[in-house]
Design a protein around this motif. Structure first.
Motif, mmCIF file in Angstrom:
data_model
loop_
_atom_site.group_PDB
_atom_site.id
_atom_site.type_symbol
_atom_site.label_atom_id
_atom_site.label_comp_id
_atom_site.label_asym_id
_atom_site.label_seq_id
_atom_site.Cartn_x
_atom_site.Cartn_y
_atom_site.Cartn_z
ATOM 1 N N ASN A 62 56.617 19.182 70.009
ATOM 2 C CA ASN A 62 55.434 19.283 69.164
ATOM 3 C C ASN A 62 55.830 18.938 67.733
ATOM 4 O O ASN A 62 56.730 19.559 67.179
ATOM 5 C CB ASN A 62 54.927 20.734 69.215
ATOM 6 N N PHE A 68 55.917 22.841 74.133
ATOM 7 C CA PHE A 68 54.824 23.420 74.921
ATOM 8 C C PHE A 68 55.410 24.371 75.968
ATOM 9 O O PHE A 68 56.301 24.002 76.724
ATOM 10 C CB PHE A 68 54.004 22.319 75.596
ATOM 11 N N CYS A 73 48.170 22.206 80.727
ATOM 12 C CA CYS A 73 47.327 22.674 79.629
ATOM 13 C C CYS A 73 46.089 23.300 80.252
ATOM 14 O O CYS A 73 45.470 22.707 81.144
ATOM 15 C CB CYS A 73 46.912 21.517 78.728
ATOM 16 N N HIS A 82 45.050 21.012 75.113
ATOM 17 C CA HIS A 82 46.330 21.650 74.788
ATOM 18 C C HIS A 82 46.259 23.177 74.767
ATOM 19 O O HIS A 82 47.062 23.821 74.069
ATOM 20 C CB HIS A 82 46.900 21.123 73.463
ATOM 21 N N VAL A 84 47.133 26.773 75.776
ATOM 22 C CA VAL A 84 48.401 27.321 76.266
ATOM 23 C C VAL A 84 48.109 28.400 77.315
ATOM 24 O O VAL A 84 47.334 29.317 77.035
ATOM 25 C CB VAL A 84 49.203 27.931 75.087
ATOM 26 N N ARG A 223 49.685 26.250 67.005
ATOM 27 C CA ARG A 223 50.065 24.846 66.776
ATOM 28 C C ARG A 223 49.913 23.971 68.015
ATOM 29 O O ARG A 223 50.442 22.870 68.071
ATOM 30 C CB ARG A 223 51.516 24.734 66.250
ATOM 31 N N TRP A 224 49.208 24.467 69.020
ATOM 32 C CA TRP A 224 48.881 23.663 70.205
ATOM 33 C C TRP A 224 47.381 23.598 70.434
ATOM 34 O O TRP A 224 46.800 22.533 70.510
ATOM 35 C CB TRP A 224 49.570 24.233 71.470
ATOM 36 N N THR A 225 46.769 24.786 70.562
ATOM 37 C CA THR A 225 45.384 24.881 71.000
ATOM 38 C C THR A 225 44.441 24.175 70.031
ATOM 39 O O THR A 225 44.428 24.485 68.834
ATOM 40 C CB THR A 225 44.976 26.368 71.116
#
Ligand code: MG
Ligand code: MG
Length: 265
Positions: A62, A68, A73, A82, A84, A223-225
Motif C-alpha cells: 500500500n 493488505f 476485499c 478495498h 478489510v 488507509r485501505w477502505t
C-alpha cells in the motif's frame, strides 16, 4: 508497456480466473446475515490455497500504509472497494457485499469481483446491482479487436449515468497477466474511439465501480477502505477477459455464483 499474451498464456490466465470463480462460488454458499467478513476471508483463503494458488491481495503493498491484511476485499454497503475483512464486521439482512478476489496460479493472475445480496435486499439496491452488472457486460461487448479502450469506458459510463448513478473515477480496470495490474488502464468513463486499440492477446480486467449517488469517495484511517462521501451504497462487478480470435473471451465466470443465487430465490 502492454504485454500481449500467447495462446498458452491465455490458458494460464483462464485457469487462475476459473479458480477465482470457484472461490466466489464458495462465498456465495456462505453469504448470509450473521456471518463476519473475516469468516468470508478465511473461506476464500482456504479455497485458493487448497487449489495450489496464492491469494494475490494478501500482503499487497500500500503506497499509503501497511500491506493488505486479507485474502479478499470485503466491501459492505457504502464501501466502494478495498474493504478489510474483520471479525467485528457482521453482515445484516439487506446489506450488500462486494467480494473482490485475486489468485496467483502458476505465475498468472486471476481477478474478479461480485456484489452479493445478504438475505432480502430492497428493490432500489437490486437495481444498483443489476445496472452495474449490465454495465460490465456492455463494456465486454465493446471489447473486440479494432475497438479502443474508450469504447469500453463509454459503454459502461453511458449505461450507468442513464440510470442516474455515479461512476468512480479514482479506481479503474487494468491489464492483467504475470502482474495483477498491467497496462493499459481501463477507466469506467471516457469517450468512444479514444485510447489504446484492442488487439488479439490483450488481457484486461473490466470492473465498473458504481455509486447510487455522487461518485465522490474518501479513504478511511485504515488507509485501505474506500467509502462514498455521501454514504450511499456502491456496487462492483469485475471480469478478466482476453481479446481472443477478435472477440472478448471471458476468462473468469459468474455462472456458479448465479446458479447458487437463483436456487435461493
Ligand atoms: Mg479485482
Ligand atoms: Mg481488478
Amino acid at each position: 508497456m502492454i504485454y500481449l499474451k500467447t495462446e498458452d498464456e491465455i490458458e494460464l490466465l483462464r485457469a487462475a480466473n476459473q479458480l477465482v470463480a470457484t472461490t466466489l462460488a464458495e462465498i456465495a454458499r456462505i453469504v448470509r446475515p450473521g456471518i463476519s467478513t473475516a469468516e468470508i476471508d478465511r473461506v476464500a483463503e482456504t479455497c485458493i490455497r487448497d487449489h495450489g494458488a496464492e491469494p494475490t491481495f494478501k500482503g499487497f503493498p500500500n503506497p499509503y500504509g501497511g500491506p493488505f491484511p486479507g485474502s479478499v476485499c470485503t466491501s459492505v454497503n457504502d464501501v466502494v472497494v478495498h474493504g478489510v475483512p474483520r471479525e467485528e464486521d457482521i453482515l445484516k439482512e439487506g446489506d450488500i457485499i462486494s467480494v473482490d478476489c485475486g489468485t496467483l496460479l502458476n505465475g498468472y493472475n486471476g481477478d474478479s469481483c461480485y456484489t452479493f445480496m445478504v438475505g432480502e435486499v430492497s428493490e432500489e439496491t437490486k437495481r444498483l446491482l443489476r445496472t452495474t452488472k449490465e454495465a460490465l457486460y456492455k463494456g465486454i461487448e465493446e471489447a473486440v479487436a479494432g475497438h479502443r479502450i474508450g469504447d469500453i469506458s463509454h459503454a459502461v459510463q453511458s449505461h450507468c449515468e442513464a440510470q442516474g448513478y455515479g461512476i468512480v473515477r479514482e479506481f479503474v480496470g487494468h491489464g492483467i497477466g504475470r502482474e495483477m495490474h498491467e497496462d493499459p488502464p481501463v477507466p469506467n468513463y471516457g469517450s468512444r474511439g479514444k485510447g489504446k486499440q484492442l488487439r488479439n492477446g490483450l488481457c484486461i480486467a473490466i470492473e465498473p465501480m458504481i455509486t447510487q449517488g455522487s461518485h465522490e469517495i474518501y479513504m478511511m484511517p485504515d488507509r485501505w477502505t474506500i467509502k462514498t462521501r455521501d454514504g450511499r451504497w456502491a456496487a462492483h462487478f469485475e471480469h478478466t477477459i482476453a481479446i481472443h480470435h477478435g472477440k472478448a473471451d471471458i476468462l473468469s465466470s459468474f455462472e456458479e455464483v448465479e446458479r447458487i443465487e437463483a436456487s435461493r430465490q
